[in-house]
Write a protein that holds these residues in place. Sequence first.
Motif, short mmCIF file in Angstrom:
data_model
loop_
_atom_site.label_atom_id
_atom_site.label_comp_id
_atom_site.label_asym_id
_atom_site.label_seq_id
_atom_site.Cartn_x
_atom_site.Cartn_y
_atom_site.Cartn_z
N LEU A 304 0.95 -0.98 -0.06
CA LEU A 304 -0.11 0.00 0.06
C LEU A 304 0.85 1.21 0.00
CD1 LEU A 304 -2.82 -1.00 2.63
CD2 LEU A 304 -2.92 -0.98 0.08
N GLY A 305 0.60 2.28 -0.65
CA GLY A 305 1.13 3.50 -0.75
C GLY A 305 0.95 4.26 0.47
N SER A 306 1.81 5.41 0.69
CA SER A 306 1.61 6.36 1.63
C SER A 306 0.34 7.23 1.78
CB SER A 306 3.01 7.44 1.83
OG SER A 306 2.75 8.38 2.68
N THR A 307 -0.34 7.38 2.90
CA THR A 307 -1.48 8.09 2.91
C THR A 307 -1.05 9.36 3.53
OG1 THR A 307 -1.70 6.91 5.06
CG2 THR A 307 -2.92 6.04 3.24
N LYS A 308 0.28 9.74 3.64
CA LYS A 308 0.49 11.17 4.43
C LYS A 308 0.01 12.25 3.38
CE LYS A 308 4.19 13.60 6.68
NZ LYS A 308 5.82 13.44 6.89
N ALA A 309 -0.29 13.21 4.01
CA ALA A 309 -0.73 14.48 3.29
C ALA A 309 0.27 15.38 3.19
CB ALA A 309 -2.01 15.04 3.86
N HIS A 310 0.55 15.96 1.92
CA HIS A 310 1.42 16.98 1.63
C HIS A 310 0.63 18.35 1.52
CE1 HIS A 310 0.84 16.70 -2.79
NE2 HIS A 310 0.84 15.40 -2.63
N ALA A 311 -0.53 18.45 1.40
CA ALA A 311 -1.15 19.56 1.26
C ALA A 311 -2.71 19.74 1.75
CB ALA A 311 -1.22 19.73 -0.23
N LYS A 312 -3.26 20.60 2.19
CA LYS A 312 -4.60 20.65 2.62
C LYS A 312 -5.29 21.09 1.28
CE LYS A 312 -7.68 22.63 5.86
NZ LYS A 312 -7.85 23.58 7.04
N ILE A 313 -6.39 20.26 1.00
CA ILE A 313 -7.16 20.58 -0.26
C ILE A 313 -8.87 20.68 -0.04
CG2 ILE A 313 -7.96 19.30 -2.17
CD1 ILE A 313 -4.95 19.80 -2.50
N GLU A 314 -9.19 21.69 -0.78
CA GLU A 314 -10.79 21.90 -0.80
C GLU A 314 -11.21 21.32 -2.18
OE1 GLU A 314 -13.00 25.52 0.11
OE2 GLU A 314 -12.59 25.71 -1.81
N ALA A 345 -24.01 17.69 -20.17
CA ALA A 345 -24.14 18.39 -18.85
C ALA A 345 -25.55 18.33 -18.56
CB ALA A 345 -23.36 19.68 -18.72
N ARG A 346 -26.02 17.97 -17.35
CA ARG A 346 -27.55 18.14 -16.82
C ARG A 346 -27.42 18.49 -15.53
NH1 ARG A 346 -27.44 12.57 -19.10
NH2 ARG A 346 -27.77 11.73 -16.90
N GLU A 347 -28.63 19.08 -15.15
CA GLU A 347 -28.64 19.70 -13.81
C GLU A 347 -28.36 18.72 -12.70
OE1 GLU A 347 -29.56 22.96 -11.29
OE2 GLU A 347 -29.59 22.79 -13.43
N GLY A 348 -27.72 19.09 -11.91
CA GLY A 348 -27.32 18.10 -10.76
C GLY A 348 -26.39 17.06 -10.99
N ARG A 349 -25.89 16.75 -12.30
CA ARG A 349 -24.78 15.87 -12.68
C ARG A 349 -23.39 16.25 -12.41
NH1 ARG A 349 -23.80 13.06 -18.83
NH2 ARG A 349 -23.89 10.85 -17.97
N LYS A 350 -22.81 15.17 -11.73
CA LYS A 350 -21.52 15.51 -11.52
C LYS A 350 -20.66 15.24 -12.79
CE LYS A 350 -21.73 13.53 -6.95
NZ LYS A 350 -21.56 12.48 -5.89
N MET A 351 -19.96 16.49 -13.24
CA MET A 351 -19.22 16.48 -14.63
C MET A 351 -17.60 16.49 -14.17
SD MET A 351 -21.65 16.57 -16.83
CE MET A 351 -20.86 16.94 -18.12
N ALA A 352 -17.38 16.68 -13.37
CA ALA A 352 -15.74 16.96 -12.93
C ALA A 352 -15.68 17.74 -11.44
CB ALA A 352 -15.15 18.23 -13.63
N HIS A 353 -14.42 17.67 -10.96
CA HIS A 353 -14.18 18.16 -9.62
C HIS A 353 -12.79 19.15 -9.69
CE1 HIS A 353 -12.00 14.36 -9.04
NE2 HIS A 353 -11.16 15.12 -8.59
N ILE A 354 -12.93 19.79 -8.85
CA ILE A 354 -11.76 20.50 -8.86
C ILE A 354 -10.97 20.43 -7.23
CG2 ILE A 354 -12.16 22.31 -10.35
CD1 ILE A 354 -12.87 24.34 -8.27
N ASN A 355 -9.65 20.36 -7.26
CA ASN A 355 -8.91 20.50 -5.75
C ASN A 355 -8.00 21.57 -5.85
OD1 ASN A 355 -9.65 17.91 -5.14
ND2 ASN A 355 -8.02 16.94 -6.16
N LYS A 356 -8.57 22.46 -4.84
CA LYS A 356 -7.80 23.86 -4.54
C LYS A 356 -6.69 23.51 -3.35
CE LYS A 356 -8.34 28.80 -3.81
NZ LYS A 356 -7.66 29.12 -5.17
N VAL A 357 -5.61 23.80 -3.66
CA VAL A 357 -4.57 23.73 -2.65
C VAL A 357 -4.63 24.78 -1.80
CG1 VAL A 357 -2.21 23.71 -2.28
CG2 VAL A 357 -2.99 22.47 -3.85
N LEU A 358 -5.09 24.59 -0.48
CA LEU A 358 -5.24 25.69 0.36
C LEU A 358 -3.97 26.01 1.16
CD1 LEU A 358 -8.83 24.70 2.10
CD2 LEU A 358 -8.46 26.27 0.22
#
Length: 361
Positions: A304-314, A345-358
Amino acid sequence: MTAPIAVLPPGSTIGILGGGQLGRMLAEAASTLGFDVAILEPQADCPASRVAAHHIQAAYDDVDGLKKLAALSDVVTTEFENVPASVVAVLEAEGVRVAPNGRALATAQDRVTEKTFLNSVGATTVGFAKVDDLNDLTVAIEKLGLPALLKTRREGYDGKGQVWIKDAAEAQAALAAVGNKPSILEVRASFVRELSVIAARGTDGSVSVYPLGQNIHENGILRTTIAPVEVDDATQARAVEIATSILNGLDYVGVIGVELFDLGGTLLVNEIAPRVHNTGHWTQDGCGCDQFEQQIRAIAGWPLGSTKAHAKIEMTNLLGHEINDWHAMASDPDTHLHFYGKREAREGRKMAHINKVLERL
């Protein structure tokens, strides 16, 4: 003595039941590790089909399709939990290993079975009662009190298949609202916040757990996850204990998502998802080994790979036509875009996500 499971080398083929966005991201992770991917998915031109080596277009319970998948694959996994648990037996009869196993799928597919199991391994839940008809619901209301949440025992996601009952007079209408299907009545949890933990168990029984994330929902759909979230050591330790007990109790192999209610020092399990999970998407840009690579590592018998976080993400889900703002989002150097390859693209359909580095950790 059970023989050890062979470690799959690069060049092996990973089978995936399901071709949506989770299947696509699993296929991308598998490719990075040198694996080919075969998917079984009834929909033509699905997101995963465009990044996989093989697409078997068939229903999930189509025996001929399953045999083709088994013939191509060295191990088979799932991208969502509502694949019929009976499918596992068909694949195993063809000589291919399935991870997670059929018991894990069957447990997560029925909310009464799920909560009964969770309590049996010390993962506490809200009070609940099985509901098959109006008489059961009336008795459950008297026992558990109101307000309470009525949910169908099977299926239902993103807020579908559930209704709040605030007055006993609403019982019959509530049952009709969920289609008069076998259901479960759950006590309302007076929680401070909703958390989740993503964890994995390898073929050797080793367990690795990611830091906790905090989840914000809108209209029953996950909008945002912030992780790692600030928690005290006792809360993180309890989350690890809960996840480990669930994984070991199911003899589980792979990644699991565990949704939690934080009551202010006490954690209750809301539900489990036997797969990579929306609340774990933050790991793609917050950890050295994200949940998708971790799933492939686990089912292939790798360390298994490392689960340590290197960034706080939103992490924020982009729903429907919100995806059209991709150009503006792409201009932010701290924002990472992950598109799902859905054509419409439909109303309420998950099309993508963004990860913002906080924050860099």
